[in-house]
Design an enzyme around this catalytic site. Structure first.
Site, PDB file in Angstrom:
ATOM      1  CG  HIS A 260      -2.013  -1.061   1.156  1.00 15.31           C
ATOM      2  ND1 HIS A 260      -2.482  -1.605  -0.023  1.00 15.31           N
ATOM      3  CD2 HIS A 260      -2.710  -1.680   2.163  1.00 15.31           C
ATOM      4  CE1 HIS A 260      -3.424  -2.505   0.274  1.00 15.31           C
ATOM      5  NE2 HIS A 260      -3.566  -2.586   1.568  1.00 15.31           N
TER       6      HIS A 260
ATOM      7  CG  HIS B  90      -7.877  -0.671   2.233  1.00 17.72           C
ATOM      8  ND1 HIS B  90      -8.315  -1.272   3.398  1.00 17.72           N
ATOM      9  CD2 HIS B  90      -6.960  -1.508   1.707  1.00 17.72           C
ATOM     10  CE1 HIS B  90      -7.672  -2.406   3.559  1.00 17.72           C
ATOM     11  NE2 HIS B  90      -6.847  -2.575   2.556  1.00 17.72           N
TER      12      HIS B  90
ATOM     13  CD  GLU C 132      -8.151  -3.919  -0.688  1.00 15.56           C
ATOM     14  OE1 GLU C 132      -7.006  -3.664  -1.091  1.00 15.56           O
ATOM     15  OE2 GLU C 132      -8.376  -4.699   0.240  1.00 15.56           O
TER      16      GLU C 132
HETATM   17  C1  BGC Z   1      -4.526  -6.588   1.887  1.00 17.35           C
HETATM   18  C2  BGC Z   1      -4.279  -7.324   3.180  1.00 17.35           C
HETATM   19  C3  BGC Z   1      -3.707  -6.376   4.173  1.00 17.35           C
HETATM   20  C4  BGC Z   1      -4.667  -5.244   4.372  1.00 17.35           C
HETATM   21  C5  BGC Z   1      -4.138  -4.225   5.325  1.00 17.35           C
HETATM   22  C6  BGC Z   1      -5.466  -5.468   2.175  1.00 17.35           C
HETATM   23  O1  BGC Z   1      -5.632  -4.709   1.031  1.00 17.35           O
HETATM   24  O2  BGC Z   1      -5.020  -7.419   0.894  1.00 17.35           O
HETATM   25  O3  BGC Z   1      -3.412  -8.409   2.976  1.00 17.35           O
HETATM   26  O4  BGC Z   1      -3.412  -6.981   5.373  1.00 17.35           O
HETATM   27  O5  BGC Z   1      -4.937  -4.635   3.144  1.00 17.35           O
HETATM   28  O6  BGC Z   1      -5.158  -3.569   5.975  1.00 17.35           O
END
Ligand code: BGC
Length: 328
Positions: free
Chosen positions: A92, A163, A293
């Site tokens: 991210h 998210h 997402e």
């Molecule tokens: C991911 C997860 C991750 C999470 C974090 C998601 O987008 O797929 O693996 O732990 O984000 O909040």
């Protein structure tokens, strides 16, 4: 820059509160089957809290959302190394991704808010400047639409998504197991134990991952967790078309339809939420919300067979996702 909150509302009783920290969606109120508004996203108390540690609640993740294997990639023959903020991998956007930035509000009214952020060349070790614009539009048809535009004067990589964790019974509901999910996808990107794609695809038919026919999330979640130790669903579906998913929960009667022009969608069932974050009076627990997402596939920069995340002067990152709400 000041941290602020903004409200969007429409003529049908929908109301959305957002902050300029990471373009975070703090609350999303939708009328349920009795016409009573329910807040259907997990969120924190106030805008400032989004600067702290949480699970990417409601925010835009980038410059590259999801994972980049071993925090490494090459562009034009040059190798780049990014923060390994998820075990051995990059997640991210790194240590301080777009979710932690205070975005500029270009315009705001009851139906629309436009956020922008200029990410400098070299930020989080990504090459090239990237100017990002993210627009949230709330229509009278009870649709929250997100438009993304990211442009560079040179060359870089980009994969943006929102998210939000949804719970259509309400953010304060116990879990997501009763939600009936349909995902329009025959396969997902196969991953290793670090959730990094192998480059192969995994056909979902006959497996716990098959949501082509509507199925309660709780039905096979334990079986899915057993497959690669993720604690539930945490997989990128390869979408068959623009209507990516439909989710419905009988308890509130609220149904959400997700539409996008992106090729993939990570279905994440909130597996790592562990009671360490409190917001809106609730301590959030494992499986108390789910994320859909929409995005390019994870680690796409290292997979020549996947759709490209390279952005150039002539090829901006331009995409949309919409979440439409109705009652059944
Ligand atoms: C991911 C997860 C991750 C999470 C974090 C998601 O987008 O797929 O693996 O732990 O984000 O909040």
């Amino acid at each position: 820059m000041q941290v602020k909150t903004y409200e969007l509302s429409n003529a049908n009783g929908m109301n959305v509160t957002v902050t300029n920290v990471g373009c975070g969606i703090i609350s999303l109120k939708v009328p349920d089957k009795n016409g009573t508004p329910r807040d259907v996203v997990l969120g924190l108390d106030k805008a400032e809290d989004y600067l702290g540690k949480h699970y990417y609640f409601g925010v835009i993740v980038g410059r590259v959302g999801n994972r980049i294997g071993y925090g490494r990639f090459a562009l034009d023959g040059k190798e780049y190394r990014l923060a390994k903020n998820d075990g051995g991998h990059h997640l991210h956007g790194g240590i301080e991704g777009f979710d932690k930035k205070i975005w500029t509000v270009e315009e705001a009214d009851a139906g629309k808010i436009v956020f922008s952020y200029v990410s400098p060349d070299g930020e989080e070790n990504y090459p090239g400047q990237l100017t990002v614009r993210c627009t949230y539009t709330l229509t009278d048809c009870n649709t929250l639409r997100i438009d993304y535009l990211a442009e560079t004067p040179t060359q870089t990589i980009c994969n943006l998504t929102n998210h939000s964790y949804f719970n259509l019974e309400g953010f304060d509901a116990k879990d997501i197991y009763g939600h009936v999910m349909q995902i329009n996808a025959d396969k997902l990107t196969a991953v290793d134990e670090g959730l990094i794609p192998t480059g192969e695809y995994y056909a979902v038919e006959g497996t716990p991952f098959d949501f082509n026919a509507p199925k309660a999330i709780g039905c096979d979640i334990e079986a899915a967790a057993a497959v690669n130790d993720t604690g539930g669903y945490d997989h990128c579906y390869v979408l068959n078309g623009q209507e990516a998913a439909v989710v419905y929960v009988p308890e509130s009667g609220i149904k959400m339809t997700v539409t996008t022009d992106m090729p993939g969608m990570q279905f994440y069932s909130g597996n790592f939420i562990n009671g360490s974050v409190t917001g809106k009076g609730i301590t959030y627990q494992k499986h108390s919300g789910f994320c859909l997402e929409t995005q390019l596939y994870p680690d796409t920069v290292n997979q020549p067979g996947f759709p490209s995340c390279v952005v150039t002067k002539d090829k901006p990152f331009k995409t949309f996702t919409s979440f439409r709400f109705c009652v059944n």
